[in-house]
Design a protein around this motif. Structure first.
Motif, PDB file in Angstrom:
ATOM      1  N   SER A 124       0.827  -1.205   0.000  1.00  0.00           N
ATOM      2  CA  SER A 124       0.000   0.000   0.000  1.00  0.00           C
ATOM      3  C   SER A 124       0.865   1.260   0.000  1.00  0.00           C
ATOM      4  O   SER A 124       0.587   2.219  -0.720  1.00  0.00           O
ATOM      5  CB  SER A 124      -0.923  -0.018   1.220  1.00  0.00           C
ATOM      6  N   ARG A 125       1.919   1.253   0.786  1.00  0.00           N
ATOM      7  CA  ARG A 125       2.836   2.409   0.812  1.00  0.00           C
ATOM      8  C   ARG A 125       3.524   2.597  -0.541  1.00  0.00           C
ATOM      9  O   ARG A 125       3.717   3.726  -0.989  1.00  0.00           O
ATOM     10  CB  ARG A 125       3.892   2.228   1.898  1.00  0.00           C
ATOM     11  N   MET A 126       3.900   1.496  -1.179  1.00  0.00           N
ATOM     12  CA  MET A 126       4.556   1.579  -2.483  1.00  0.00           C
ATOM     13  C   MET A 126       3.607   2.187  -3.522  1.00  0.00           C
ATOM     14  O   MET A 126       3.990   3.076  -4.286  1.00  0.00           O
ATOM     15  CB  MET A 126       5.005   0.190  -2.939  1.00  0.00           C
ATOM     16  N   LEU A 127       2.353   1.716  -3.543  1.00  0.00           N
ATOM     17  CA  LEU A 127       1.378   2.252  -4.487  1.00  0.00           C
ATOM     18  C   LEU A 127       1.098   3.729  -4.206  1.00  0.00           C
ATOM     19  O   LEU A 127       0.996   4.535  -5.137  1.00  0.00           O
ATOM     20  CB  LEU A 127       0.080   1.448  -4.424  1.00  0.00           C
ATOM     21  N   GLN A 128       0.993   4.095  -2.936  1.00  0.00           N
ATOM     22  CA  GLN A 128       0.745   5.493  -2.585  1.00  0.00           C
ATOM     23  C   GLN A 128       1.925   6.377  -2.970  1.00  0.00           C
ATOM     24  O   GLN A 128       1.745   7.498  -3.426  1.00  0.00           O
ATOM     25  CB  GLN A 128       0.438   5.620  -1.091  1.00  0.00           C
ATOM     26  N   LYS A 129       3.130   5.863  -2.816  1.00  0.00           N
ATOM     27  CA  LYS A 129       4.326   6.639  -3.184  1.00  0.00           C
ATOM     28  C   LYS A 129       4.333   6.923  -4.688  1.00  0.00           C
ATOM     29  O   LYS A 129       4.615   8.044  -5.109  1.00  0.00           O
ATOM     30  CB  LYS A 129       5.584   5.872  -2.788  1.00  0.00           C
ATOM     31  N   LYS A 130       3.992   5.911  -5.485  1.00  0.00           N
ATOM     32  CA  LYS A 130       3.938   6.122  -6.933  1.00  0.00           C
ATOM     33  C   LYS A 130       2.859   7.134  -7.302  1.00  0.00           C
ATOM     34  O   LYS A 130       3.058   7.956  -8.197  1.00  0.00           O
ATOM     35  CB  LYS A 130       3.671   4.794  -7.645  1.00  0.00           C
ATOM     36  N   LEU A 131       1.731   7.067  -6.615  1.00  0.00           N
ATOM     37  CA  LEU A 131       0.659   8.019  -6.880  1.00  0.00           C
ATOM     38  C   LEU A 131       1.070   9.429  -6.458  1.00  0.00           C
ATOM     39  O   LEU A 131       0.780  10.399  -7.162  1.00  0.00           O
ATOM     40  CB  LEU A 131      -0.608   7.582  -6.144  1.00  0.00           C
ATOM     41  N   ASN A 132       1.759   9.553  -5.333  1.00  0.00           N
ATOM     42  CA  ASN A 132       2.237  10.861  -4.868  1.00  0.00           C
ATOM     43  C   ASN A 132       3.205  11.491  -5.861  1.00  0.00           C
ATOM     44  O   ASN A 132       3.253  12.711  -6.000  1.00  0.00           O
ATOM     45  CB  ASN A 132       2.897  10.751  -3.504  1.00  0.00           C
ATOM     46  N   GLU A 133       4.000  10.651  -6.540  1.00  0.00           N
ATOM     47  CA  GLU A 133       4.948  11.169  -7.528  1.00  0.00           C
ATOM     48  C   GLU A 133       4.220  11.769  -8.722  1.00  0.00           C
ATOM     49  O   GLU A 133       4.719  12.693  -9.351  1.00  0.00           O
ATOM     50  CB  GLU A 133       5.879  10.054  -7.994  1.00  0.00           C
ATOM     51  N   ARG A 134       3.056  11.260  -9.040  1.00  0.00           N
ATOM     52  CA  ARG A 134       2.284  11.732 -10.202  1.00  0.00           C
ATOM     53  C   ARG A 134       1.370  12.911  -9.892  1.00  0.00           C
ATOM     54  O   ARG A 134       1.048  13.687 -10.767  1.00  0.00           O
ATOM     55  CB  ARG A 134       1.421  10.606 -10.748  1.00  0.00           C
ATOM     56  N   VAL A 135       0.913  13.001  -8.638  1.00  0.00           N
ATOM     57  CA  VAL A 135      -0.083  14.021  -8.275  1.00  0.00           C
ATOM     58  C   VAL A 135       0.520  14.944  -7.216  1.00  0.00           C
ATOM     59  O   VAL A 135       0.701  14.539  -6.067  1.00  0.00           O
ATOM     60  CB  VAL A 135      -1.375  13.346  -7.746  1.00  0.00           C
ATOM     61  N   PRO A 136       0.813  16.188  -7.577  1.00  0.00           N
ATOM     62  CA  PRO A 136       1.480  17.114  -6.647  1.00  0.00           C
ATOM     63  C   PRO A 136       0.696  17.383  -5.363  1.00  0.00           C
ATOM     64  O   PRO A 136       1.296  17.504  -4.296  1.00  0.00           O
ATOM     65  CB  PRO A 136       1.620  18.403  -7.463  1.00  0.00           C
ATOM     66  N   LEU A 137      -0.630  17.485  -5.435  1.00  0.00           N
ATOM     67  CA  LEU A 137      -1.413  17.769  -4.240  1.00  0.00           C
ATOM     68  C   LEU A 137      -1.290  16.645  -3.218  1.00  0.00           C
ATOM     69  O   LEU A 137      -1.156  16.893  -2.022  1.00  0.00           O
ATOM     70  CB  LEU A 137      -2.884  17.994  -4.588  1.00  0.00           C
ATOM     71  N   LEU A 138      -1.301  15.405  -3.673  1.00  0.00           N
ATOM     72  CA  LEU A 138      -1.153  14.273  -2.759  1.00  0.00           C
ATOM     73  C   LEU A 138       0.227  14.272  -2.122  1.00  0.00           C
ATOM     74  O   LEU A 138       0.376  13.950  -0.951  1.00  0.00           O
ATOM     75  CB  LEU A 138      -1.418  12.956  -3.483  1.00  0.00           C
ATOM     76  N   HIS A 139       1.230  14.644  -2.907  1.00  0.00           N
ATOM     77  CA  HIS A 139       2.595  14.742  -2.371  1.00  0.00           C
ATOM     78  C   HIS A 139       2.661  15.829  -1.296  1.00  0.00           C
ATOM     79  O   HIS A 139       3.260  15.641  -0.233  1.00  0.00           O
ATOM     80  CB  HIS A 139       3.569  15.036  -3.501  1.00  0.00           C
ATOM     81  N   GLN A 140       2.020  16.970  -1.556  1.00  0.00           N
ATOM     82  CA  GLN A 140       1.993  18.062  -0.591  1.00  0.00           C
ATOM     83  C   GLN A 140       1.293  17.626   0.690  1.00  0.00           C
ATOM     84  O   GLN A 140       1.779  17.893   1.801  1.00  0.00           O
ATOM     85  CB  GLN A 140       1.265  19.254  -1.199  1.00  0.00           C
TER      86      GLN A 140
END
Length: 148
Positions: A124-140
């Protein structure tokens, strides 16, 4: 305006998900402890309801994020994340229900449950990390959560 609204929805969803997640964790630990003393079939009903609430929150998260995401790769990652969340929640509910209903080899099921939880968390953390790399708001949002 749209990004502000999404930010608010994400933080609200995260707080609700944490509350239900902690309730689920307490229930899982209680189920593991009680399983060593006998069959507690009656506990499966509230547990399945909590599991259904977790699945509902995962679908809500997918719908909310899907509304705001336009990038094709991010949407594909989001779909994989939803599929994984649904499978993970289903396996968790199945393992705990088996642990509560059947009284055979509770230790093996408890160990299996702990292993599944650890593996599930890492994926789950790996999938979320990949998603955070693509979506700036989620990374923020992730950075803000770490700094608190």
């Amino acid at each position: 305006m749209t990004e502000t609204h999404w930010y608010t929805e994400e933080t609200t969803w995260r707080k609700l998900h944490l509350r239900v997640g902690y309730t689920l964790l307490v229930f899982v630990v209680t189920a593991i402890l009680l399983s060593f003393f006998g069959r507690y079939v009656w506990l499966t009903i509230p547990f399945v309801l909590i599991g259904m609430a977790m699945i509902g929150l995962d679908v809500k998260k997918y719908r909310m994020r899907r509304t705001y995401m336009k990038d094709r790769d991010a949407v594909r990652l989001l779909k994989w994340n939803l599929l994984y969340d649904l499978i993970s929640s289903g396996v968790l509910v199945s393992l705990i229900s088996t642990l509560l209903i059947f009284q055979y080899d509770s230790l093996t099921l408890a160990i299996g449950l702990l292993v599944w939880g650890a593996v599930s968390d890492q994926i789950s953390r790996m999938l979320q990390k990949k998603l955070n790399e693509r979506v700036p708001l989620l990374h923020q949002l992730d950075l803000e959560r770490r700094n608190q």
